[in-house]
Design a protein around this motif. Structure first.
Motif, short mmCIF file in Angstrom:
data_model
loop_
_atom_site.label_atom_id
_atom_site.label_comp_id
_atom_site.label_asym_id
_atom_site.label_seq_id
_atom_site.Cartn_x
_atom_site.Cartn_y
_atom_site.Cartn_z
N ASN A 290 0.81 -1.06 0.04
CA ASN A 290 -0.02 -0.21 -0.16
C ASN A 290 0.90 1.14 -0.14
OD1 ASN A 290 -2.36 1.48 0.11
ND2 ASN A 290 -2.12 1.64 2.24
N PRO A 291 1.67 1.69 -1.03
CA PRO A 291 2.46 2.77 -1.11
C PRO A 291 1.65 3.99 -1.07
CG PRO A 291 2.26 1.90 -3.37
CD PRO A 291 1.64 0.80 -2.33
N PRO A 292 2.16 5.02 -0.13
CA PRO A 292 1.32 6.07 0.15
C PRO A 292 1.46 7.09 -0.98
CG PRO A 292 2.71 5.73 2.16
CD PRO A 292 3.15 4.62 0.88
N ARG A 293 2.59 7.11 -1.98
CA ARG A 293 2.59 7.75 -3.01
C ARG A 293 1.99 7.08 -4.27
NH1 ARG A 293 5.38 12.56 -2.32
NH2 ARG A 293 6.73 12.69 -0.22
N ALA A 294 0.92 6.25 -4.05
CA ALA A 294 0.52 5.51 -5.32
C ALA A 294 -0.09 6.32 -6.51
CB ALA A 294 -0.61 4.50 -4.95
N ARG A 295 -0.81 7.23 -6.20
CA ARG A 295 -1.50 8.05 -7.11
C ARG A 295 -0.41 8.86 -7.90
NH1 ARG A 295 -6.08 10.96 -8.62
NH2 ARG A 295 -7.40 10.02 -7.17
N GLN A 296 0.67 9.42 -7.16
CA GLN A 296 1.85 10.28 -7.99
C GLN A 296 2.51 9.30 -8.98
OE1 GLN A 296 3.07 11.80 -3.94
NE2 GLN A 296 3.93 13.59 -5.42
N ILE A 297 2.83 7.97 -8.41
CA ILE A 297 3.56 7.07 -9.15
C ILE A 297 2.85 6.71 -10.48
CG2 ILE A 297 4.50 4.85 -9.09
CD1 ILE A 297 4.76 5.09 -6.12
N LEU A 298 1.77 6.29 -10.18
CA LEU A 298 0.84 5.90 -11.50
C LEU A 298 0.60 7.19 -12.35
CD1 LEU A 298 -2.14 4.00 -9.76
CD2 LEU A 298 -0.31 2.95 -11.27
N ARG A 299 0.53 8.21 -11.86
CA ARG A 299 0.50 9.38 -12.88
C ARG A 299 1.89 9.62 -13.51
NH1 ARG A 299 -1.07 13.19 -9.44
NH2 ARG A 299 0.76 14.05 -9.02
N ALA A 300 3.03 9.40 -12.65
CA ALA A 300 4.35 9.73 -13.41
C ALA A 300 4.52 8.79 -14.54
CB ALA A 300 5.33 9.59 -12.31
N VAL A 301 4.37 7.60 -14.34
CA VAL A 301 4.55 6.59 -15.37
C VAL A 301 3.42 6.78 -16.77
CG1 VAL A 301 4.27 4.15 -15.98
CG2 VAL A 301 5.03 4.87 -13.72
N ARG A 302 2.32 7.12 -16.39
CA ARG A 302 1.31 7.36 -17.45
C ARG A 302 1.86 8.51 -18.28
NH1 ARG A 302 -2.96 5.60 -14.07
NH2 ARG A 302 -3.61 3.51 -14.75
N GLU A 303 2.17 9.76 -17.56
CA GLU A 303 2.59 10.69 -18.14
C GLU A 303 3.78 10.77 -19.24
OE1 GLU A 303 2.79 13.98 -15.37
OE2 GLU A 303 0.56 14.07 -15.44
N SER A 304 4.96 9.72 -18.64
CA SER A 304 5.90 9.45 -19.32
C SER A 304 6.02 8.63 -20.69
CB SER A 304 7.17 8.94 -18.44
OG SER A 304 6.78 7.38 -18.33
N GLY A 305 4.76 7.98 -20.89
CA GLY A 305 4.42 7.00 -21.99
C GLY A 305 4.98 5.61 -21.64
N GLY A 306 5.27 5.26 -20.31
CA GLY A 306 5.82 4.19 -19.77
C GLY A 306 4.74 3.15 -19.44
N THR A 307 5.19 2.26 -18.58
CA THR A 307 4.37 1.07 -18.14
C THR A 307 4.85 0.41 -16.96
OG1 THR A 307 3.10 -0.94 -19.06
CG2 THR A 307 5.58 -0.78 -19.54
N PHE A 308 4.18 -0.59 -16.69
CA PHE A 308 4.27 -1.48 -15.59
C PHE A 308 4.94 -2.86 -16.05
CE2 PHE A 308 3.12 1.73 -12.70
CZ PHE A 308 3.70 1.71 -11.34
N LEU A 309 5.73 -3.27 -15.43
CA LEU A 309 6.26 -4.85 -15.78
C LEU A 309 6.36 -5.51 -14.16
CD1 LEU A 309 9.05 -4.51 -18.39
CD2 LEU A 309 6.48 -4.87 -18.64
N THR A 310 6.03 -6.84 -14.26
CA THR A 310 6.10 -7.68 -13.40
C THR A 310 7.08 -8.81 -13.56
OG1 THR A 310 4.12 -9.11 -13.89
CG2 THR A 310 3.99 -7.14 -12.21
#
Length: 369
Positions: A290-310
């Motif tokens: 439950n990362p406290p900065r979840a909203r900021q992280i998700l926004r930063a990745v989207r705005e960069s044109g990036g993605t999440f990998l697992t």
């Protein structure tokens, strides 16, 4: 302009000498209202060989009193497309020293009676080391299952160690309860934005090493997101000053066993969504449900044109062995990005090797219980 804490959720402000380690309105983490002037690339060769060479971009004036020469870690090509930045060669053996030195420097200037921190290991060892350098009493809260090699390092630096039954969230709650004690500075690498302004130097170093450019993509392991958000800060500053022509994509990597942000990203959500219960993982440093900065992280990745990998546990084991065969012994959390993008060939990407293998040892099939 005076530097102040700023809440990204509700706009509340507070002076940086406040005892309030989080926003008093919403209890969320602070950002820092700080405008960094441009760093002149041409002037860098003659400067101090540490992250403090980017003094214009840092919210604390130089010269630092607590520096251990952190920063300026090597950039090594592993494949024609993938390079690795060897942040496990930092003085505290992980990238967390980039942010911890700013927290210790701030604490030294504020003069608290004590410093506390909470960590799964690396941030705690870094805060303990820099508090020792600053002569500040320090207590570090860690989960009960933290690697013995990390807890030994914390104790070696003279910090008091508090083991907390349960996982990372229970540890954070215990530290936050203690943070309200008068005379306490909470050196939270999650809530205090000075830490992010330290981790952003990772990207400033890439920019310098690549001659004023950045790769097409920057991969980072993400638990609480401190390296990713620091990278996003640096990219915004460099782009805003016209010092880079294009912004790289941010590739956020999580362990499949604990991947709440990847789940939210794939669902198109702005916040965390209900996810599977976390399972044990070799990547203990990013096992944050439950990362406290979840909203900021998700926004930063989207705005960069990036993605999440697992990545799976088997991929983590294989990546650690593969890097060791290349001469690089890295802890199991620190190999996550290599596990995710090591086979890329279509665009240039840099991965961080975040922590030394000596901190956890070699992962094997019996490492998870």
């Amino acid at each position: 302009m005076t530097t102040t804490y700023l809440c990204p959720a509700d706009g509340a402000r507070s002076p940086v000498d406040t005892d309030a380690w989080c926003c008093p309105v919403c209890q969320g983490p602070w950002d820092l209202d700080f405008e960094a002037p441009p760093v002149p690339l041409a002037s860098l060769p003659g400067r101090v060989p540490s992250l403090w060479r980017y003094e214009e971009a840092l919210p604390l004036p130089a010269p630092p009193l607590t520096s251990l020469g952190e920063g300026r870690t090597p950039l090594v090509r592993l494949t024609p497309s993938v390079s690795a930045k060897l942040d496990f060669l930092m003085p505290t053996l992980s990238f967390k020293g980039r942010g911890a030195v700013l927290l210790a420097e701030l604490a030294l200037r504020l003069g608290p009676e004590r410093v506390i921190a909470d960590s799964s290991g690396n941030a705690g060892t870094a805060v303990a080391a820099y508090c020792a350098r600053a002569g500040l009493p320090c207590t570090v809260y860690v989960p009960e299952a933290t690697s013995p090699k990390k807890t030994e390092q914390i104790r070696a630096h003279g910090a008091r160690l508090e083991r907390v039954p349960g996982g990372r969230e229970a540890t954070a709650l215990a530290a936050r309860a203690a943070a309200g004690t008068p005379g306490t500075f909470y050196a939270s690498h999650v809530h205090n934005p000075y830490f992010l302004h330290g981790t952003k130097t990772y990207v400033y170093e890439l920019w310098e090493d690549l001659g004023g450019h950045l790769p097409e993509a920057i991969a980072v392991p993400v638990g609480n997101g401190t390296l990713l958000l620091g990278a996003a800060l640096a990219i915004a500053e460099l782009y805003g000053h016209g010092l880079i022509a294009d912004r790289p994509a941010l590739i956020a990597v999580q362990a499949e066993a604990v991947s709440p942000l990847a789940t939210a990203f794939r669902a198109g959500a702005d916040e965390l969504v209900a996810a599977a219960d976390p399972a044990p993982t070799l990547a203990e440093g990013i096992a944050i449900p439950n990362p406290p900065r979840a909203r900021q992280i998700l926004r930063a990745v989207r705005e960069s044109g990036g993605t999440f990998l697992t990545v799976t546990e088997d991929q983590l084991r294989a990546a650690q062995l593969d890097l060791a065969a290349r001469g690089l012994f890295v802890e199991s959390t620190g190999v996550a990005c290599w596990a995710a993008v090591g086979g890329w060939s279509d665009r240039s990407v840099v991965v961080p090797l975040c922590g030394a293998g000596a901190k956890t040892g070699l992962a094997d099939s019996g490492s998870l219980t």
